[in-house]
Scaffold this motif. Structure first.
Motif, PDB file in Angstrom:
ATOM      1  N   VAL A  23       8.061 124.346  62.855  1.00 25.80           N
ATOM      2  CA  VAL A  23       8.712 125.512  62.265  1.00 25.80           C
ATOM      3  C   VAL A  23       8.705 126.669  63.251  1.00 25.80           C
ATOM      4  O   VAL A  23       7.869 126.734  64.161  1.00 25.80           O
ATOM      5  CB  VAL A  23       8.016 125.943  60.957  1.00 25.80           C
ATOM      6  N   VAL A  24       9.642 127.574  63.087  1.00 22.75           N
ATOM      7  CA  VAL A  24       9.707 128.764  63.936  1.00 22.75           C
ATOM      8  C   VAL A  24       8.726 129.791  63.375  1.00 22.75           C
ATOM      9  O   VAL A  24       8.937 130.339  62.301  1.00 22.75           O
ATOM     10  CB  VAL A  24      11.133 129.356  63.959  1.00 22.75           C
ATOM     11  N   GLY A  25       7.650 130.038  64.096  1.00 18.10           N
ATOM     12  CA  GLY A  25       6.631 130.960  63.625  1.00 18.10           C
ATOM     13  C   GLY A  25       5.246 130.429  63.913  1.00 18.10           C
ATOM     14  O   GLY A  25       5.072 129.429  64.621  1.00 18.10           O
ATOM     15  N   GLN A  26       4.255 131.077  63.371  1.00 13.82           N
ATOM     16  CA  GLN A  26       2.867 130.685  63.611  1.00 13.82           C
ATOM     17  C   GLN A  26       2.481 129.483  62.738  1.00 13.82           C
ATOM     18  O   GLN A  26       3.075 129.260  61.680  1.00 13.82           O
ATOM     19  CB  GLN A  26       1.933 131.861  63.325  1.00 13.82           C
ATOM     20  N   PRO A  27       1.504 128.683  63.190  1.00 15.02           N
ATOM     21  CA  PRO A  27       1.105 127.479  62.435  1.00 15.02           C
ATOM     22  C   PRO A  27       0.600 127.818  61.034  1.00 15.02           C
ATOM     23  O   PRO A  27      -0.215 128.731  60.867  1.00 15.02           O
ATOM     24  CB  PRO A  27      -0.025 126.891  63.295  1.00 15.02           C
TER      25      PRO A  27
END
Length: 830
Positions: free
Chosen positions: A74-78
């Protein structure tokens, strides 16, 4: 219903591919439903009864996490990994801000115990006992903070859970909104690009949507999931944290906060530490700029609670930057509107519970509510916004001795916060889409007469569509579907309970069945025409006199003064252009003149001297001018009603000390007055008894010092108010009745001058006799109720009719602060 501006295609998501389709709902062909092809997110998913094999195939894909359903990369932090919650909790508890506050609170308590003699300084081992007591207090506060944190934070723990939740919620939502969720491809692709850049910089995207329905946060979470963006943490009221559902929402992204923090310093610091951790870690956040759901259909004034925490994170330097993304969510039909009407008519809101949630969900499955349109404004840097505002403020000439670069200054922060809130609301309005149901509702409520024929309905909807686009608004588009088909579809979604039809006539004739509920959809368009509506209402002060055109023309100064008065009156209701009254008024007048609604007279130097209705508008039966009046009249009625109700707050004859009235009871009394006046023919619009609009009017009156409000530090004591001594009408010495004169009377008459003149009343005489007598009678009951002994129901304290010494001092400070604030704001006042 399409033009160059609205021609961008919607996003069509098929399997693992993102492609484009013509904008709007397109009924899929039979071949498109063939086996082997997945249904788009924008349409209903397979149902077991009609397509059992396709249904089972879809379920198996979600269970196995195939393709995009795995929610990987996903685009973003885990997020969604085992241990996520413990990691966040550990970050919060170790935050310097929180640990410092815990130490401070422990020291404060130790100091109190020393003062009360619980710790004896004369004892030899005093320092050891003091240190031991402090350690116990710190440990206790740590445990309380941990418990608060655990109940508050969202718990992104399991991908299996979120895959199942996504499938379940999509099934429910797309069965109710059977024509799906629609987005703009351009906006979504831009959002993905911004999200990728934010992820690289480890910055959060703060989604700030409008709030009309519980579906708002569901639809945004679904879109983020389907588009591969990291789900935002959603700020939610702890009223939703009830058994089963509360835990489900918390694992899907909800963070729970109290509706009011009171003086709880530890809780406030825990919330701030959590916001810091989210923004420092680059986790996305979602909160509703309006606070609660709008029961009226239009945007509510901004609530600054969570925004103040976000701004503090930035201004304190604990966070470098964050990305702001205003979001508009529009509906063909809002599932909760019927419940909103009962609340607005004064029925107390029911507390959320599992039984209502389940029964509501089952009924939703049988609804056909059309579609949902979600639009994303171009995201922008919060740091960039703050820097730009500080530069503007420091350069602007001001008589105030304020260092605008001092971000620790409370007034500077308040100014930034207010500007931020209203900018977000303006951005939401800029990208909002006007749905067919809103067009139909607006037309039906802005026409004279009992009903409207099909031909006239199509003509006026077409006119309104053109006006919306001319004002820079967006209209929902439906491919190449004829306007008549789109209207038919909108009527079908609204249903017979809102819009009735008389058959067996020369042509089908439509009429508003439930005007109150239909006003929700009308209010979705009013922000586009508020300037025109205010000018029309100001001009109406002359038009209502009747007679020839020369009598109905208004001098420009009088028009300007009335527009200024009305715009100040509705400052809490509507979002205005930031260009100022003079620029906005001149531009709007030019637009109305170009549309041939008004004529303008100018002197030799080109200055406007008079304004009046054009001959063409008179020949057309004033239909366009009336449209603008009908938009604003319900709000004028509500403000007039609220002002009239204030007269009843005048103390009875012989009353020497001040009696304070419970705010909620004053609102209820004003609503009862309005219902009575409506049924007696003295009020034209039943929407004027709308609880939210009346509350907004009272809020404005408080801001202007017309009424004074005291809020006790004891949460069990409800807020109380009184009519400011400077605004109290006089009473007849002989009869004790209110005298229709004085400052408040003049204020009420100024509102009434733009109020719709009904057939069954004449403003001045009616108000000065029967209406004033009625409000005085209701006011007398309020005073009697205020001094009646508390019945102690449900363990609640009553509202004391008189102030304590502490409350009186607090009132004095509040009055002085309000006067200072009004001077600092340097804005137009009533």
């Amino acid at each position: 219903m399409t033009d160059g501006r609205d021609s961008a295609p919607d996003l069509q998501i098929l399997g693992d591919q993102i492609t484009f389709q013509p904008s709007g709902f397109v009924e899929p062909s039979k071949t498109a439903r063939g086996e082997g092809r997945e249904e788009a997110l924008m349409k209903n998913m397979a149902r077991f009864r009609s397509e059992p094999l396709q249904f089972l195939r879809e379920v198996s894909l979600y269970i196995s996490g195939t393709g995009w359903r795995a929610y990987d990369d996903v685009v973003g932090q885990p997020i969604f990994y085992s241990g996520f919650s413990e990691h966040i909790k550990s970050e919060i508890m170790s935050a310097t801000l929180l640990q410092s506050k815990i130490s401070q609170l422990a020291d404060m308590r130790v100091a109190v115990e020393e003062k009360e003699g619980l710790l004896n300084k004369q004892e030899k081992d005093f320092q050891a006992k003091r240190a031991q007591r402090r350690a116990v207090l710190i440990q206790s506060l740590q445990e309380v903070a941990e418990n608060l944190t655990d109940n508050m934070i969202c718990k992104f723990e399991s991908k299996t859970f979120i895959r199942g939740a996504y499938y379940l919620v999509t099934q429910l939502l797309l069965r109710a909104y059977h024509q799906g969720i629609h987005v703009s491809s351009e906006e979504v692709l831009r959002l993905r690009s911004v999200a990728e850049e934010a992820a690289r910089k480890k910055q959060s995207i703060i989604f700030l949507p409008c709030h009309r329905s519980h579906v708002d946060y569901v639809s945004l979470q679904l879109l983020c999931y389907r588009l591969g963006l990291a789900l935002p943490v959603v700020v939610a009221g702890d009223n939703l944290n009830f058994p089963v559902v509360g835990s489900f929402l918390q694992h899907a992204g909800a963070m729970y906060i109290r509706r009011s923090f009171g003086d709880d310093q530890l809780y406030t610091t825990v919330v701030q530490a959590y916001i810091d951790v989210l923004l420092q870690g680059g986790y996305n956040l979602e909160c509703f700029i309006e606070g609660g759901r709008s029961r009226t259909g239009k945007l509510l004034p901004p609530k600054f609670g969570i925004l103040s925490f976000v701004l503090d994170s930035l201004l304190s330097g604990r966070v470098e930057d964050a990305v702001i993304c205003p979001v508009s969510t529009q509906y063909d039909k809002v599932v909760e509107t019927e419940g909103y009407v009962t609340e607005l008519l004064g029925v107390p809101k029911k507390k959320e519970n599992l039984a209502d949630f389940l029964s509501g969900g089952s009924s939703v499955l049988s609804l056909r509510l059309g579609r949902v349109d979600v639009r994303f404004h171009e995201p922008w840097s919060l740091r960039g916004f703050v820097d730009d505002q500080l530069t503007r403020l420091s350069k602007a000439p001001s008589a105030l001795n304020i260092d605008w670069r001092d971000t620790k200054n409370a007034f500077v922060r308040q100014k930034l916060l207010r500007t931020l809130g209203y900018k977000v609301l303006s951005d939401i309005n800029d990208v909002s889409v006007v749905m067919p149901t809103a067009l139909i509702g607006t037309v039906l409520l802005t026409l004279r007469g009992r009903g409207v024929g099909r031909t006239e309905l199509v003509r006026r909807v077409e006119w309104l569509t053109d006006r919306v686009r001319a004002k820079g608004g967006r209209v929902a588009h439906f491919g190449n579907a004829p306007l008549s088909d789109v209207i038919e579809r909108g009527l079908d979604v609204l249903g017979k309970d809102l819009v009735g039809v008389v058959e067996g006539l020369a042509e089908p004739t439509y009429y508003a069945v439930d005007r109150f509920q239909l006003s929700f959809y009308r209010n979705m368009t009013i922000h586009l025409f508020i300037s025109e509506a205010l000018i029309a209402a100001a001009l109406y002060t002359r038009v209502k006199r009747g007679g020839g055109p020369s009598i109905q023309d208004i001098p420009y100064k009088d028009l300007h003064d009335q527009v200024l008065f009305l715009s100040s009156l509705f400052r809490g209701e509507f979002i205005y252009s930031g260009e100022g009254l003079a620029v906005n008024l001149e531009r709007t007048l030019a637009g109305l003149e170009a549309d041939n609604v008004i004529h303008i007279e100018k002197d030799e130097e080109g200055n406007i001297t008079k304004v009046g209705l054009s001959d063409a508008e008179r020949a057309a039966g004033r239909e366009n001018y009336d449209f603008y009046c009908f938009l604003i009249w319900p709000f004028i009625e509500a403000s007039w009603l609220a002002a009239v109700s204030l007269m009843g707050l005048t103390p009875p004859l012989g009353q020497t000390d001040d009696i304070w009235i419970q705010v909620s009871k004053a609102h209820t009394s004003a609503q009862l007055l309005g219902k009575t006046l409506y049924h007696q023919g003295d009020l034209s619009y039943f929407e004027a008894v709308n609880k939210e609009t009346l509350k907004n009017s009272y809020q404005r009156f408080e801001e202007e010092g017309i009424i004074q409000t005291v809020r006790s530090r004891d949460p069990r004591i409800p807020p109380r108010l009184r009519l400011s001594p400077d605004w109290r009408p006089s009473r007849d010495d002989a009869t004790g009745g209110l005298v229709a004169s004085g400052r408040l009377w003049d204020f009420t008459e100024k509102i009434a001058s733009s109020r719709r003149e009904g057939k069954n009343r004449r403003d001045g005489a009616t108000v000065s006799t029967r209406v004033v007598k009625l409000t005085d009678e209701l006011g007398r009951k309020l005073f009697e109720d205020a001094v009646r002994p508390d019945d102690g129901k449900k363990g609640k304290k009553g509202a004391p009719p008189r102030l304590s010494e502490e409350e009186a001092l607090s009132l004095d400070r509040s009055v002085r602060e309000q006067k200072r604030r009004r001077r600092l704001e340097n804005r137009a006042h009533l």
